[in-house]
Write a protein that holds these residues in place. Structure first.
Motif, short mmCIF file in Angstrom:
data_model
loop_
_atom_site.label_atom_id
_atom_site.label_comp_id
_atom_site.label_asym_id
_atom_site.label_seq_id
_atom_site.Cartn_x
_atom_site.Cartn_y
_atom_site.Cartn_z
N THR A 1 1.47 109.37 -82.04
CA THR A 1 1.20 107.99 -82.46
C THR A 1 2.07 107.01 -81.70
OG1 THR A 1 0.54 108.68 -84.69
CG2 THR A 1 1.22 106.39 -84.41
N TYR A 2 3.35 107.35 -81.58
CA TYR A 2 4.27 106.47 -80.86
C TYR A 2 3.89 106.34 -79.39
CZ TYR A 2 8.53 104.55 -78.86
OH TYR A 2 9.41 103.75 -78.18
N LEU A 3 3.64 107.47 -78.74
CA LEU A 3 3.34 107.45 -77.31
C LEU A 3 2.02 106.73 -77.02
CD1 LEU A 3 4.44 111.08 -76.37
CD2 LEU A 3 5.62 108.94 -75.82
N SER A 4 1.03 106.92 -77.87
CA SER A 4 -0.25 106.24 -77.69
C SER A 4 -0.09 104.73 -77.83
CB SER A 4 -1.25 106.77 -78.72
OG SER A 4 -2.49 106.09 -78.59
N ALA A 5 0.64 104.30 -78.85
CA ALA A 5 0.87 102.86 -79.05
C ALA A 5 1.69 102.28 -77.91
CB ALA A 5 1.58 102.63 -80.39
N GLU A 6 2.67 103.05 -77.46
CA GLU A 6 3.51 102.56 -76.36
C GLU A 6 2.70 102.40 -75.09
OE1 GLU A 6 7.83 103.71 -74.49
OE2 GLU A 6 6.32 105.29 -74.62
N ARG A 7 1.82 103.35 -74.81
CA ARG A 7 0.99 103.26 -73.60
C ARG A 7 0.10 102.02 -73.64
NH1 ARG A 7 -3.95 104.96 -73.21
NH2 ARG A 7 -3.74 106.38 -75.00
N LEU A 8 -0.54 101.78 -74.78
CA LEU A 8 -1.40 100.59 -74.90
C LEU A 8 -0.57 99.31 -74.83
CD1 LEU A 8 -3.78 101.79 -77.76
CD2 LEU A 8 -4.36 101.50 -75.34
N TYR A 9 0.61 99.35 -75.44
CA TYR A 9 1.47 98.17 -75.41
C TYR A 9 1.88 97.82 -73.98
CZ TYR A 9 5.43 95.12 -76.47
OH TYR A 9 6.30 94.05 -76.54
N GLN A 10 2.24 98.82 -73.20
CA GLN A 10 2.64 98.58 -71.81
C GLN A 10 1.47 98.06 -70.98
OE1 GLN A 10 5.66 98.54 -70.74
NE2 GLN A 10 6.57 99.38 -72.60
N HIS B 1 -2.78 87.46 -69.99
CA HIS B 1 -3.46 86.80 -71.10
C HIS B 1 -3.82 87.79 -72.22
CE1 HIS B 1 -3.69 83.35 -68.49
NE2 HIS B 1 -4.35 84.06 -67.58
N SER B 2 -2.98 88.77 -72.43
CA SER B 2 -3.25 89.76 -73.46
C SER B 2 -3.06 89.17 -74.85
CB SER B 2 -2.34 90.97 -73.28
OG SER B 2 -0.98 90.58 -73.33
N ASN B 3 -3.67 89.80 -75.84
CA ASN B 3 -3.64 89.32 -77.21
C ASN B 3 -2.27 89.58 -77.85
OD1 ASN B 3 -3.97 89.48 -80.19
ND2 ASN B 3 -6.09 88.93 -79.67
N LEU B 4 -1.61 88.49 -78.27
CA LEU B 4 -0.27 88.62 -78.84
C LEU B 4 -0.29 89.36 -80.18
CD1 LEU B 4 1.25 85.09 -78.09
CD2 LEU B 4 1.71 87.26 -76.92
N LEU B 5 -1.33 89.14 -80.97
CA LEU B 5 -1.43 89.80 -82.26
C LEU B 5 -1.57 91.31 -82.09
CD1 LEU B 5 -1.61 89.67 -85.31
CD2 LEU B 5 -4.09 89.30 -85.10
N THR B 6 -2.37 91.72 -81.10
CA THR B 6 -2.53 93.15 -80.83
C THR B 6 -1.22 93.78 -80.40
OG1 THR B 6 -4.83 92.80 -80.17
CG2 THR B 6 -3.79 94.85 -79.47
N LYS B 7 -0.49 93.07 -79.54
CA LYS B 7 0.80 93.58 -79.09
C LYS B 7 1.78 93.70 -80.25
CE LYS B 7 1.66 90.78 -75.60
NZ LYS B 7 2.35 90.22 -74.42
N HIS B 8 1.72 92.73 -81.16
CA HIS B 8 2.61 92.77 -82.33
C HIS B 8 2.28 93.98 -83.20
CE1 HIS B 8 5.04 91.40 -85.68
NE2 HIS B 8 3.99 91.55 -86.47
N LYS B 9 1.00 94.24 -83.41
CA LYS B 9 0.59 95.40 -84.21
C LYS B 9 1.02 96.70 -83.56
CE LYS B 9 -3.42 93.29 -86.49
NZ LYS B 9 -4.90 93.34 -86.65
N LEU B 10 0.89 96.76 -82.24
CA LEU B 10 1.31 97.98 -81.54
C LEU B 10 2.82 98.17 -81.63
CD1 LEU B 10 -0.93 97.71 -78.34
CD2 LEU B 10 -1.09 99.46 -80.13
N ALA B 11 3.56 97.08 -81.51
CA ALA B 11 5.02 97.17 -81.62
C ALA B 11 5.42 97.64 -83.02
CB ALA B 11 5.66 95.81 -81.32
#
Length: 211
Positions: free
Chosen positions: A156-165, A172-182
């Protein structure tokens, strides 16, 4: 990492950190000033001081600095006390190896495929049958669920980290999505910390130990 200033202590990882802030000890004879220039003497001095500090820590862990009776250790195996039993470590390390080749197939079933794999490793390493000389089966049952949960949290951590990076690299990426991934990464990291603690502190019942 270095464990002292001289080469004689470079292969003593158990002395890690024991050579900091060394002070002279009047209880031991010191070499003459001329001898102090000898690298061999310097090595011995560092090793001596490291041994003194390690011994002090050991006495402290056994209650020597408290009013309670000192635990002299008896049959205690210090390696097992610090790092766990060989059977326990075989299960934890073997889990990673088995999962590398058979992803999500390791289970806590005694005499199952994972347990069978560990028995083969044990016999190859020791020349003995694990049926009579080990508690591997008991450790498999005690640790399998925790190890599976740890793997899931790590994925779960690695998958979220990959998408976050990936999103972080887009201007112009979505800030809300990045916040959820973080947030997902933090929750997974917290879960991993808890699970690693449970794995480290897991113990067998006396009945299981006697098997």
């Amino acid at each position: 990492m270095e464990y002292g200033r001289y080469n004689s202590v470079q292969d003593l990882p158990s002395y890690s950190g024991q050579f900091d802030n060394i002070e002279e000890d009047d209880d031991y004879p010191d070499p003459a000033d001329d001898d102090r220039e000898s690298l061999w003497i310097q090595n011995l001095l560092e090793l001596r001081q490291g041994a003194i500090l390690v011994a002090a820590e050991f006495k402290k862990s056994r209650g020597a600095e408290r009013s309670a009776p000192i635990d002299k250790g008896g049959r205690t195996n210090l390696f097992k006390e610090g790092f766990g039993s060989p059977d326990r470590n075989l299960v934890i390390s073997g889990w990673s190896v088995f999962e590398t080749f058979q992803h999500k197939q390791a289970k806590g079933t005694e005499h199952g495929a994972f347990h069978g794999f560990l028995k083969h490793v044990f016999k190859y390493a020791t020349g003995r049958s694990s049926e009579r000389h080990s508690s591997i089966g008991s450790w498999v049952k005690a640790l399998a669920s925790l190890l599976r949960q740890r793997d899931d949290a790590s994925e779960t951590y690695l998958s979220a980290e990959r998408l976050y990076q990936e999103l972080k690299a887009e201007p112009h990426s979505n800030l809300l999505t990045k916040h959820k991934l973080a947030l997902t990464m933090k929750e997974a990291a917290d879960t991993l910390e808890v699970l690693n603690g449970r794995i480290s502190s897991a113990k067998l019942s006396k009945k299981a130990q006697q098997k």
